[in-house]
Design a protein around this motif. Structure first.
Motif, short mmCIF file in Angstrom:
data_model
loop_
_atom_site.label_atom_id
_atom_site.label_comp_id
_atom_site.label_asym_id
_atom_site.label_seq_id
_atom_site.Cartn_x
_atom_site.Cartn_y
_atom_site.Cartn_z
N THR A 32 -26.29 43.24 51.44
CA THR A 32 -25.01 43.46 52.12
C THR A 32 -25.19 43.40 53.64
OG1 THR A 32 -24.38 44.92 50.30
CG2 THR A 32 -23.03 45.01 52.28
N PHE A 33 -26.30 43.96 54.14
CA PHE A 33 -26.55 43.94 55.58
C PHE A 33 -26.68 42.51 56.09
CE2 PHE A 33 -29.72 43.77 59.03
CZ PHE A 33 -29.05 44.47 60.00
N ASP A 34 -27.43 41.68 55.38
CA ASP A 34 -27.62 40.30 55.81
C ASP A 34 -26.32 39.51 55.70
OD1 ASP A 34 -30.68 40.22 56.18
OD2 ASP A 34 -30.44 41.07 54.18
N MET A 35 -25.50 39.85 54.70
CA MET A 35 -24.20 39.19 54.56
C MET A 35 -23.31 39.52 55.75
SD MET A 35 -22.53 37.19 52.49
CE MET A 35 -20.86 36.55 52.51
N LEU A 36 -23.28 40.79 56.16
CA LEU A 36 -22.49 41.18 57.33
C LEU A 36 -23.00 40.50 58.59
CD1 LEU A 36 -21.89 45.02 56.79
CD2 LEU A 36 -20.18 43.19 56.71
N GLN A 37 -24.31 40.40 58.70
CA GLN A 37 -24.88 39.72 59.87
C GLN A 37 -24.44 38.27 59.92
OE1 GLN A 37 -25.77 42.39 61.71
NE2 GLN A 37 -27.61 41.32 62.36
N ALA A 38 -24.41 37.62 58.74
CA ALA A 38 -23.97 36.22 58.69
C ALA A 38 -22.51 36.10 59.10
CB ALA A 38 -24.18 35.66 57.28
N MET A 39 -21.67 37.02 58.62
CA MET A 39 -20.25 36.98 58.97
C MET A 39 -20.03 37.21 60.46
SD MET A 39 -18.54 39.09 55.78
CE MET A 39 -18.29 38.32 54.17
N ASN A 40 -20.91 37.95 61.08
CA ASN A 40 -20.77 38.27 62.51
C ASN A 40 -21.46 37.27 63.42
OD1 ASN A 40 -19.31 40.87 63.06
ND2 ASN A 40 -20.71 41.60 61.49
N THR A 41 -22.13 36.27 62.84
CA THR A 41 -22.89 35.34 63.68
C THR A 41 -22.58 33.88 63.37
OG1 THR A 41 -24.76 35.52 62.12
CG2 THR A 41 -24.81 36.94 64.07
N GLY A 42 -21.30 33.58 63.17
CA GLY A 42 -20.91 32.18 63.09
C GLY A 42 -20.60 31.62 61.73
N HIS A 43 -20.84 32.40 60.66
CA HIS A 43 -20.54 31.88 59.31
C HIS A 43 -19.18 32.40 58.86
CE1 HIS A 43 -24.95 31.78 59.75
NE2 HIS A 43 -24.83 30.63 59.10
N GLU A 44 -18.16 32.05 59.63
CA GLU A 44 -16.81 32.51 59.33
C GLU A 44 -16.30 31.84 58.06
OE1 GLU A 44 -14.93 31.38 62.94
OE2 GLU A 44 -15.27 33.32 63.90
N GLY A 45 -15.41 32.55 57.40
CA GLY A 45 -14.88 32.02 56.15
C GLY A 45 -15.72 32.36 54.95
N SER A 46 -16.71 33.25 55.12
CA SER A 46 -17.55 33.66 54.00
C SER A 46 -16.81 34.66 53.12
CB SER A 46 -18.86 34.25 54.52
OG SER A 46 -19.61 33.27 55.22
N MET A 47 -17.23 34.73 51.86
CA MET A 47 -16.55 35.60 50.90
C MET A 47 -17.56 36.24 49.97
SD MET A 47 -13.18 33.34 49.84
CE MET A 47 -14.01 31.74 49.75
N THR A 48 -17.22 37.42 49.47
CA THR A 48 -18.05 38.09 48.49
C THR A 48 -17.20 39.08 47.70
OG1 THR A 48 -20.12 39.30 48.15
CG2 THR A 48 -18.76 39.99 50.02
N THR A 49 -17.77 39.66 46.66
CA THR A 49 -17.06 40.66 45.85
C THR A 49 -17.89 41.93 45.79
OG1 THR A 49 -18.01 40.18 43.66
CG2 THR A 49 -16.20 38.76 44.43
N VAL A 50 -17.22 43.04 45.43
CA VAL A 50 -17.89 44.33 45.30
C VAL A 50 -17.15 45.16 44.28
CG1 VAL A 50 -16.54 45.48 47.11
CG2 VAL A 50 -18.87 46.27 46.63
N HIS A 51 -17.86 46.04 43.58
CA HIS A 51 -17.22 46.95 42.64
C HIS A 51 -16.68 48.16 43.38
CE1 HIS A 51 -19.07 44.72 39.31
NE2 HIS A 51 -18.29 45.41 38.51
N ALA A 52 -15.40 48.43 43.28
CA ALA A 52 -14.78 49.60 43.89
C ALA A 52 -13.39 49.79 43.31
CB ALA A 52 -14.71 49.45 45.41
N ASN A 53 -12.87 51.02 43.41
CA ASN A 53 -11.57 51.35 42.83
C ASN A 53 -10.40 51.09 43.78
OD1 ASN A 53 -12.67 52.23 40.37
ND2 ASN A 53 -13.11 54.25 41.25
N THR A 54 -10.65 51.16 45.08
CA THR A 54 -9.61 50.91 46.08
C THR A 54 -10.22 50.14 47.24
OG1 THR A 54 -10.02 52.94 47.37
CG2 THR A 54 -8.50 53.11 45.49
N ALA A 55 -9.35 49.60 48.09
CA ALA A 55 -9.83 48.87 49.26
C ALA A 55 -10.63 49.78 50.19
CB ALA A 55 -8.65 48.24 50.00
N ARG A 56 -10.17 51.01 50.37
CA ARG A 56 -10.89 51.95 51.21
C ARG A 56 -12.25 52.30 50.61
NH1 ARG A 56 -11.16 53.14 56.30
NH2 ARG A 56 -8.87 53.04 56.39
N ASP A 57 -12.30 52.48 49.29
CA ASP A 57 -13.58 52.75 48.62
C ASP A 57 -14.53 51.57 48.78
OD1 ASP A 57 -12.68 55.20 47.83
OD2 ASP A 57 -12.28 54.62 45.74
N ALA A 58 -13.98 50.35 48.80
CA ALA A 58 -14.82 49.16 48.95
C ALA A 58 -15.59 49.20 50.27
CB ALA A 58 -13.97 47.90 48.86
#
Length: 463
Positions: free
Chosen positions: A324-350
C-alpha cells in the motif's frame, strides 16, 4: 480403435496423486445412513467403478491428441460393454449423463464441470465432499453435486493447483490458484480444514460487465456512471472499497475499459482476474514460496518493479499489506489514473485500513504524514456493498477534499439511500446525487471531459 489410445499394462489409478494418503486420514465414503438417498449413493459407486476401469485402460500420454468426439464414442462403447457384462440396464438419458460425467473426471474437474459451465453460477463453494453450494444472482443454494469421497475431492484440488504450478499438502494446507479461464480458486485441506477439504471458486466472467449493464442491474445510475467514466479519462486516482463478493473487481474492470489505448498499464494481482481490453497491458502475478521456503514474490515486490517499467497507470487488484505504501508513492509521483481495491465496510473505514497497512512496513512514520500521503494520492473512494437480497450496489462515491488538521476530509457526491425491505425480501432504495459538485470538476473539464454540471443536482436523478 480404442486400443489406439488405451493401454492394459497400467494399474488402475496410477495417473493421479492420492492426496488422501498424504493427510494420514482415511477417506470417508457415503453410506446408506448419510442424508444422500440410496439411488445417489449407488450412482456414485458405479461412477467410481467405471472411472477406475477407464484409468486402467486409457493411455493418458496420448489422450490429448484424440479428438473429443472420438474419445467420447470410445468411452461410451467401453461403458456400454461394462454395463452389459455386469447386467446393469440404464435409460438412454442416464447413460449419456454418465458418459459426460466420466469424461469430466478424465479431462476436467469432475463434478465441478457442470457448475463451471453454468453461466448463471457466480460462485462455487465446496464445504466438504458431500456438501456443495453455488451462488446464483446473489443468493446461495445447495446443490445435489457430490464427490465420491474425500480422496476424490483431493484429486480434483490437486488437478486444479498443479496446472498453475502450485501445490497443497500438510506443510502448505491452503493455496490460491486460478483456472485456465481466469476463475479464482482457494482451497484448504486438513489439518486446517477440520471437516475435510474445502474449495471456493469465484467464476471468471466471460463477458465483463459494462457500465451500461451495471446501470440496468441497479448497481448505480447513469449519472454516477458518467462521473466514473470521467474520473478514469481525467486520470484521477481511485480506491474501490467493499466487502467480499460486493463487486469490487467487476467495478474495476468496468472502469478500466475507459483507459486510453495509448497508455501503458501494469496490473498486479495475487491471482490474475482483471480483464483489461487494451493492447498495451503488462500483467504481473505474485508467487508463493516453493517447497524450500524460498522464491516468494509479493505484491510489494511487483509494485516496486512496476515503477521501473515506465507505466502510465498501475492497477493493483487488491492492496492488503505493505505494498500500500509503494502504491501511494506511485500515485503521488506521476502515475496518475492508478486504481486499486481494498476490503472495508465504508469509505471512511477504507481510508483507515489504508493507513493501517502503510504502518505495516515498520517505519516510524507520523500518522499525520501518512494521512497527508493518502489525501494527496487518492482522489475518489467508491464504496460497494452486497445487500441482504444478494444485490450489489454502489453505496457512495466520495471525493477526498484534503486535510483539516490531522483529519482527512471527504464529501459524498452520489449515495444510495435505503428505504426499506419489500415483501419478497428485496432491498428498496434509490441512488441519488447529494447536490454537491465535486472539487475536481474543473480538473475534469480541463482534461477535455464533457460532463454536464446538472449531473450533480439532487433533483430528478433518482434511479
Amino acid at each position: 480403435m480404442f486400443r489406439q489410445f488405451t493401454r492394459s499394462d497400467k494399474p488402475a489409478g496410477s495417473n493421479v496423486v492420492d492426496l488422501g494418503a498424504k493427510t494420514g486420514r482415511p477417506a470417508v465414503s457415503p453410506t446408506a445412513t448419510d442424508p444422500l438417498d440410496q439411488e445417489l449413493v449407488q450412482r456414485l459407486e458405479l461412477k467410481s467403478h467405471l472411472h477406475d476401469i477407464l484409468l486402467d485402460r486409457l493411455n493418458l500420454a496420448v489422450i490429448d491428441k484424440v479428438q473429443p468426439e472420438e474419445l467420447r464414442r470410445e468411452v461410451a462403447a467401453l461403458v456400454a460393454q461394462v454395463l452389459s457384462d455386469e447386467s446393469r440396464p440404464m435409460r438412454t438419458e442416464e447413460f449419456k449423463q454418465l458418459v459426460d460425467e466420466l469424461l469430466d473426471e478424465v479431462l476436467g474437474f469432475g463434478p465441478l464441470e457442470p457448475l463451471l459451465a453454468d453461466p448463471t453460477v457466480n460462485d462455487i463453494l465446496v464445504n466438504s465432499h458431500r456438501s456443495v453450494y453455488v451462488e446464483r444472482f446473489g443468493v446461495l443454494e445447495k446443490t445435489r453435486v457430490r464427490f465420491r469421497d474425500e480422496r476424490h475431492l483431493l484429486r480434483i484440488i490437486d488437478k486444479i493447483v498443479s496446472r498453475v504450478g502450485r501445490r497443497v499438502d500438510e506443510s502448505s494446507p491452503w493455496v490460491d490458484a486460478r483456472l485456465e479461464d481466469g476463475s479464482r480458486v482457494n482451497a484448504i485441506i486438513r489439518p486446517c480444514a477440520i471437516d475435510g477439504p474445502s474449495v471456493s471458486i469465484r467464476k471468471f466472467a466471460r463477458n465483463p460487465l459494462t457500465f451500461e449493464r451495471l446501470v440496468e442491474l441497479g448497481t448505480l445510475n447513469d449519472h454516477a456512471a458518467a462521473l466514473l467514466k470521467a474520473l478514469v479519462q481525467a486520470r484521477m486516482n481511485v480506491l474501490i472499497s467493499g466487502g467480499t463478493g460486493s463487486g469490487k473487481t467487476t467495478m474495476l474492470n468496468a472502469m478500466s475499459s475507459y483507459i486510453g489505448a495509448r497508455e501503458r498499464v501494469v496490473t498486479i494481482e495475487d491471482a490474475a482476474e482483471l480483464q483489461l481490453q487494451q493492447d498495451h497491458v503488462v500483467r504481473l502475478e505474485t508467487r508463493p514460496a516453493g517447497p524450500s521456503g524460498t522464491g516468494m514474490v509479493t505484491q510489494r515486490d511487483l509494485v516496486r518493479n512496476a515503477l521501473r517499467m515506465r507505466p502510465d497507470r498501475i492497477i493493483v487488484g487488491e492492496v492488503r499489506g505493505a505494498e500500500t505504501f509503494d502504491m501511494l508513492q506511485a500515485m503521488n509521483t506521476g502515475h496518475e489514473g492508478s486504481m486499486t481495491t481494498v476490503h472495508a465496510n465504508t469509505a471512511r473505514d477504507a481510508l483507515g485500513r489504508i493507513e493501517q497497512m502503510v504502518t505495516m512496513i515498520g517505519l516510524d512514520f507520523p500518522v499525520s504524514a501518512i494521512r497527508a500521503q493518502i489525501a494527496s494520492g487518492l482522489n475518489v473512494v467508491i464504496q460497494l456493498n452486497r445487500l441482504s437480497d444478494g444485490s450489489r450496489r454502489v453505496m457512495s462515491i466520495a471525493e477526498i477534499t484534503g486535510m483539516e488538521g490531522s483529519t482527512i476530509t471527504m464529501q459524498d457526491i452520489f449515495v444510495f439511500r435505503k428505504t426499506g425491505i419489500g415483501e419478497d425480501g428485496s432491498v428498496r432504495g434509490h441512488f441519488t446525487a447529494t447536490g454537491i459538485r465535486p472539487q475536481c470538476y474543473d480538473r475534469l473539464v480541463q482534461a477535455g471531459v464533457d460532463l454536464r454540471p446538472d449531473l450533480f443536482s439532487a433533483e430528478g436523478v433518482r434511479a
